[in-house]
Design a protein around this motif. Structure first.
Motif, PDB file in Angstrom:
ATOM      1  N   GLU A   1      -1.960   5.957  11.254  1.00  0.00           N
ATOM      2  CA  GLU A   1      -2.544   4.800  10.557  1.00  0.00           C
ATOM      3  C   GLU A   1      -2.365   3.528  11.385  1.00  0.00           C
ATOM      4  O   GLU A   1      -3.293   2.730  11.529  1.00  0.00           O
ATOM      5  CB  GLU A   1      -1.846   4.593   9.199  1.00  0.00           C
TER       6      GLU A   1
ATOM      7  N   CYS B   1      -6.501   5.983   4.695  1.00  0.00           N
ATOM      8  CA  CYS B   1      -5.502   4.971   4.333  1.00  0.00           C
ATOM      9  C   CYS B   1      -5.697   3.697   5.143  1.00  0.00           C
ATOM     10  O   CYS B   1      -5.535   2.586   4.618  1.00  0.00           O
ATOM     11  CB  CYS B   1      -4.092   5.525   4.510  1.00  0.00           C
TER      12      CYS B   1
ATOM     13  N   TYR C   1       0.855  -1.196   0.000  1.00  0.00           N
ATOM     14  CA  TYR C   1       0.000   0.000   0.000  1.00  0.00           C
ATOM     15  C   TYR C   1       0.887   1.240   0.000  1.00  0.00           C
ATOM     16  O   TYR C   1       1.814   1.348   0.805  1.00  0.00           O
ATOM     17  CB  TYR C   1      -0.892   0.025   1.243  1.00  0.00           C
TER      18      TYR C   1
ATOM     19  N   CYS D   1       0.774   5.557  -0.024  1.00  0.00           N
ATOM     20  CA  CYS D   1      -0.052   6.760   0.090  1.00  0.00           C
ATOM     21  C   CYS D   1       0.020   7.506  -1.234  1.00  0.00           C
ATOM     22  O   CYS D   1       1.108   7.826  -1.709  1.00  0.00           O
ATOM     23  CB  CYS D   1       0.447   7.651   1.216  1.00  0.00           C
TER      24      CYS D   1
ATOM     25  N   HIS E   1       1.275  10.919   9.960  1.00  0.00           N
ATOM     26  CA  HIS E   1       0.333  10.132   9.164  1.00  0.00           C
ATOM     27  C   HIS E   1       0.447   8.614   9.387  1.00  0.00           C
ATOM     28  O   HIS E   1      -0.526   7.950   9.722  1.00  0.00           O
ATOM     29  CB  HIS E   1       0.490  10.488   7.684  1.00  0.00           C
TER      30      HIS E   1
HETATM   31 ZN   LIG Z   1      -1.710   7.476   3.631  1.00  0.00          ZN
END
Ligand SMILES: [Zn+2]
Length: 471
Positions: free
Chosen positions: A247, A218, A26, A28, A243
């Motif tokens: 998450e 996210c 994954y 961003c 960030h």
């Molecule tokens: Zn992100």
């Protein structure tokens, strides 16, 4: 050889292996409120190379990269222009896709948009409220309670003992920012109560009308497409805190599962001509800015991946010129090998893909460098050292194709193979001429063309740039 990276979480180099039938990755994605700049692309390209290396090692990758199409900036800019948020973000999403394609970036397997996953985000916020990790404040917003998570800070190395974490009182306001410094760590917004400046950009929730905070998208979208715990998460180093830290907190506290992510992959900042990128310095270059100065997208790609991803990259025009000569060397070596082997360019293009064996070939050194924490500068050096041994063997050509795939380089692409290398003095005149032409100063453009041809070169114009040929 198995690919490895430096894992930000464990602070060690680790071999990468998929935990399931595919390697879940994954990254961003962009916030679509304007064109992405080369600093953004440096990060996306580092991830693109990592994915290609994984593919070349035989690992099946599921690559998810989101589109942030709702946040303070997208709402503010769309309202300024008086267009709907979706119309505004659609335009910049398309622009982003076009730039990625020019840079020869592989499209992600899934590209979820935040506004299309409001339900998933609300579900995660509800779970966090239910299990005591989040609370609703008097302003219609919901906050994550940092003190409820003993692991908070593990990625960025935040020292919890020195953290004066604040809870949010009924006033709330100050804690709504999506981006903040370590000094102001406090409970962060998962859901933001509707404010007048949001216009009609709001959704219904159990806590009233509002919109999601940035971090939750996210967590919600990675979980939906890769599961509650997956292999690798990437981003620029500036996203590490808050960030990515947020998450981890949201995901691990909502599922009770650890870890959210096994490997964290962060790329370093980009400087331009030794200076920090900023609007005021005018060095916040976009892909179009550089193409209009006469550089090809392949050259720009080369220059952006040529430094090690964990080291600050100093992006310079000299670096772009070096990229041009490097690509031209690759294309010359390739052309002569193809001639000897009696293979066409079209035939070779089919070899630019993963699958060919690299171990035991002349490109083993380059492959080893890529597997060792994606060391692109070392790999490039090894490739140039191997070129004289290319010869005409099918095995070498197949390995060359695979190593080019791993880097996303195509020496046959327009602007790389065809462009001849002009001396810097000529290139500079041609750039000035292109600028003059763009500014519709045709008299100056003609005068410069005259100078260039007097020096024995011809400028050829294309739609979004020029090339030089010896007259
Ligand atoms: Zn992100």
């Amino acid at each position: 050889m198995k690919p490895s990276i430096h894992n930000t979480l464990s602070r060690r180099k680790e071999e990468l292996a998929p935990s399931g039938e595919f390697f879940g990755m994954y990254c961003c994605g962009p916030t679509v409120y304007g064109p992405a700049h080369i600093g953004n692309f440096r990060t996306f390209l580092a991830q693109d190379v990592l994915r290609r290396v994984l593919e070349c090692s035989g690992i099946k990758v599921k690559h998810v990269r989101n589109i942030t199409d709702v946040d303070d900036k997208t709402i503010r800019e769309s309202r300024k222009l008086g267009v709907s948020l979706s119309e505004f973000t659609k335009k910049w999403t398309e622009k982003f896709h076009a730039d990625c394609e020019k840079l020869n970036m592989l499209p992600p397997s899934v590209e979820p948009r935040a506004t299309e996953h409001i339900a998933e985000q609300l579900e995660m916020v509800s779970k966090l409220v239910e299990n005591g990790h989040a609370y609703a404040a008097g302003d219609g917003s919901v906050y994550f309670k940092i003190s409820s998570d003993p692991d908070y800070g593990k990625l960025s190395g935040l020292d919890r003992r020195s953290l004066a974490t604040q809870s949010v009182n009924s006033a709330g306001e100050a804690n709504l920012a999506d981006e903040y410094e370590r000094e102001s760590v406090s409970d962060f917004a998962l859901w933001k109560g509707r404010k007048s400046e949001d216009g009609d950009n709001f959704w219904k929730s159990p806590w009233g009308e509002g919109r999601p905070g940035w971090h939750i998208e996210c967590s919600a979208m990675s979980t939906k497409y890769l599961g509650p715990t997956f292999d690798l998460h990437g981003g620029g180093v500036d996203l590490c805190f808050p960030h990515h830290e947020n998450e981890i907190a949201q995901s691990e506290c909502s599922t009770g599962l650890k870890p959210y992510v096994k490997y964290w992959f962060h790329s370093a900042h980009l400087m331009v001509e030794g200076a920090k990128m900023s609007k005021s310095l005018g060095n916040l270059y976009t892909l179009d800015d550089l193409i209009s100065k006469g550089y090809s997208a392949q050259q720009i790609r080369y220059a952006l991946i040529a430094g090690h991803y964990r080291q600050q990259l100093n992006f310079t025009f000299k670096g772009l010129d070096d990229a041009k000569s490097a690509l031209s060397k690759l294309s010359k070596a390739l052309a002569s090998a193809l001639e000897k082997a009696g293979m066409t360019e079209v035939g070779f293009k089919k070899l630019i893909m993963p699958g060919a064996k690299l171990e035991g070939t002349i490109f083993e050194g380059a492959w080893g460098a890529l597997c060792d924490d994606v060391n692109v500068p070392k790999a490039l050096g090894e490739i140039f050292a191997a070129l004289p041994k290319l010869g005409d063997s099918g095995e070498n050509l197949a390995a060359f194709g695979a190593i080019l795939y791993a880097l996303g380089l195509d020496p046959l692409a327009c602007g790389a193979a065809e462009a001849e290398e002009a001396p810097e003095e000529i290139a500079e005149l041609a750039r000035q001429r292109w600028e003059a032409k763009k500014a519709k100063n045709f008299a100056l453009a003609d005068e410069l063309r005259g100078k260039i041809s007097a020096l024995g070169w011809t400028v050829l114009d294309a739609k979004d740039g020029f090339s030089l040929k010896k007259a």
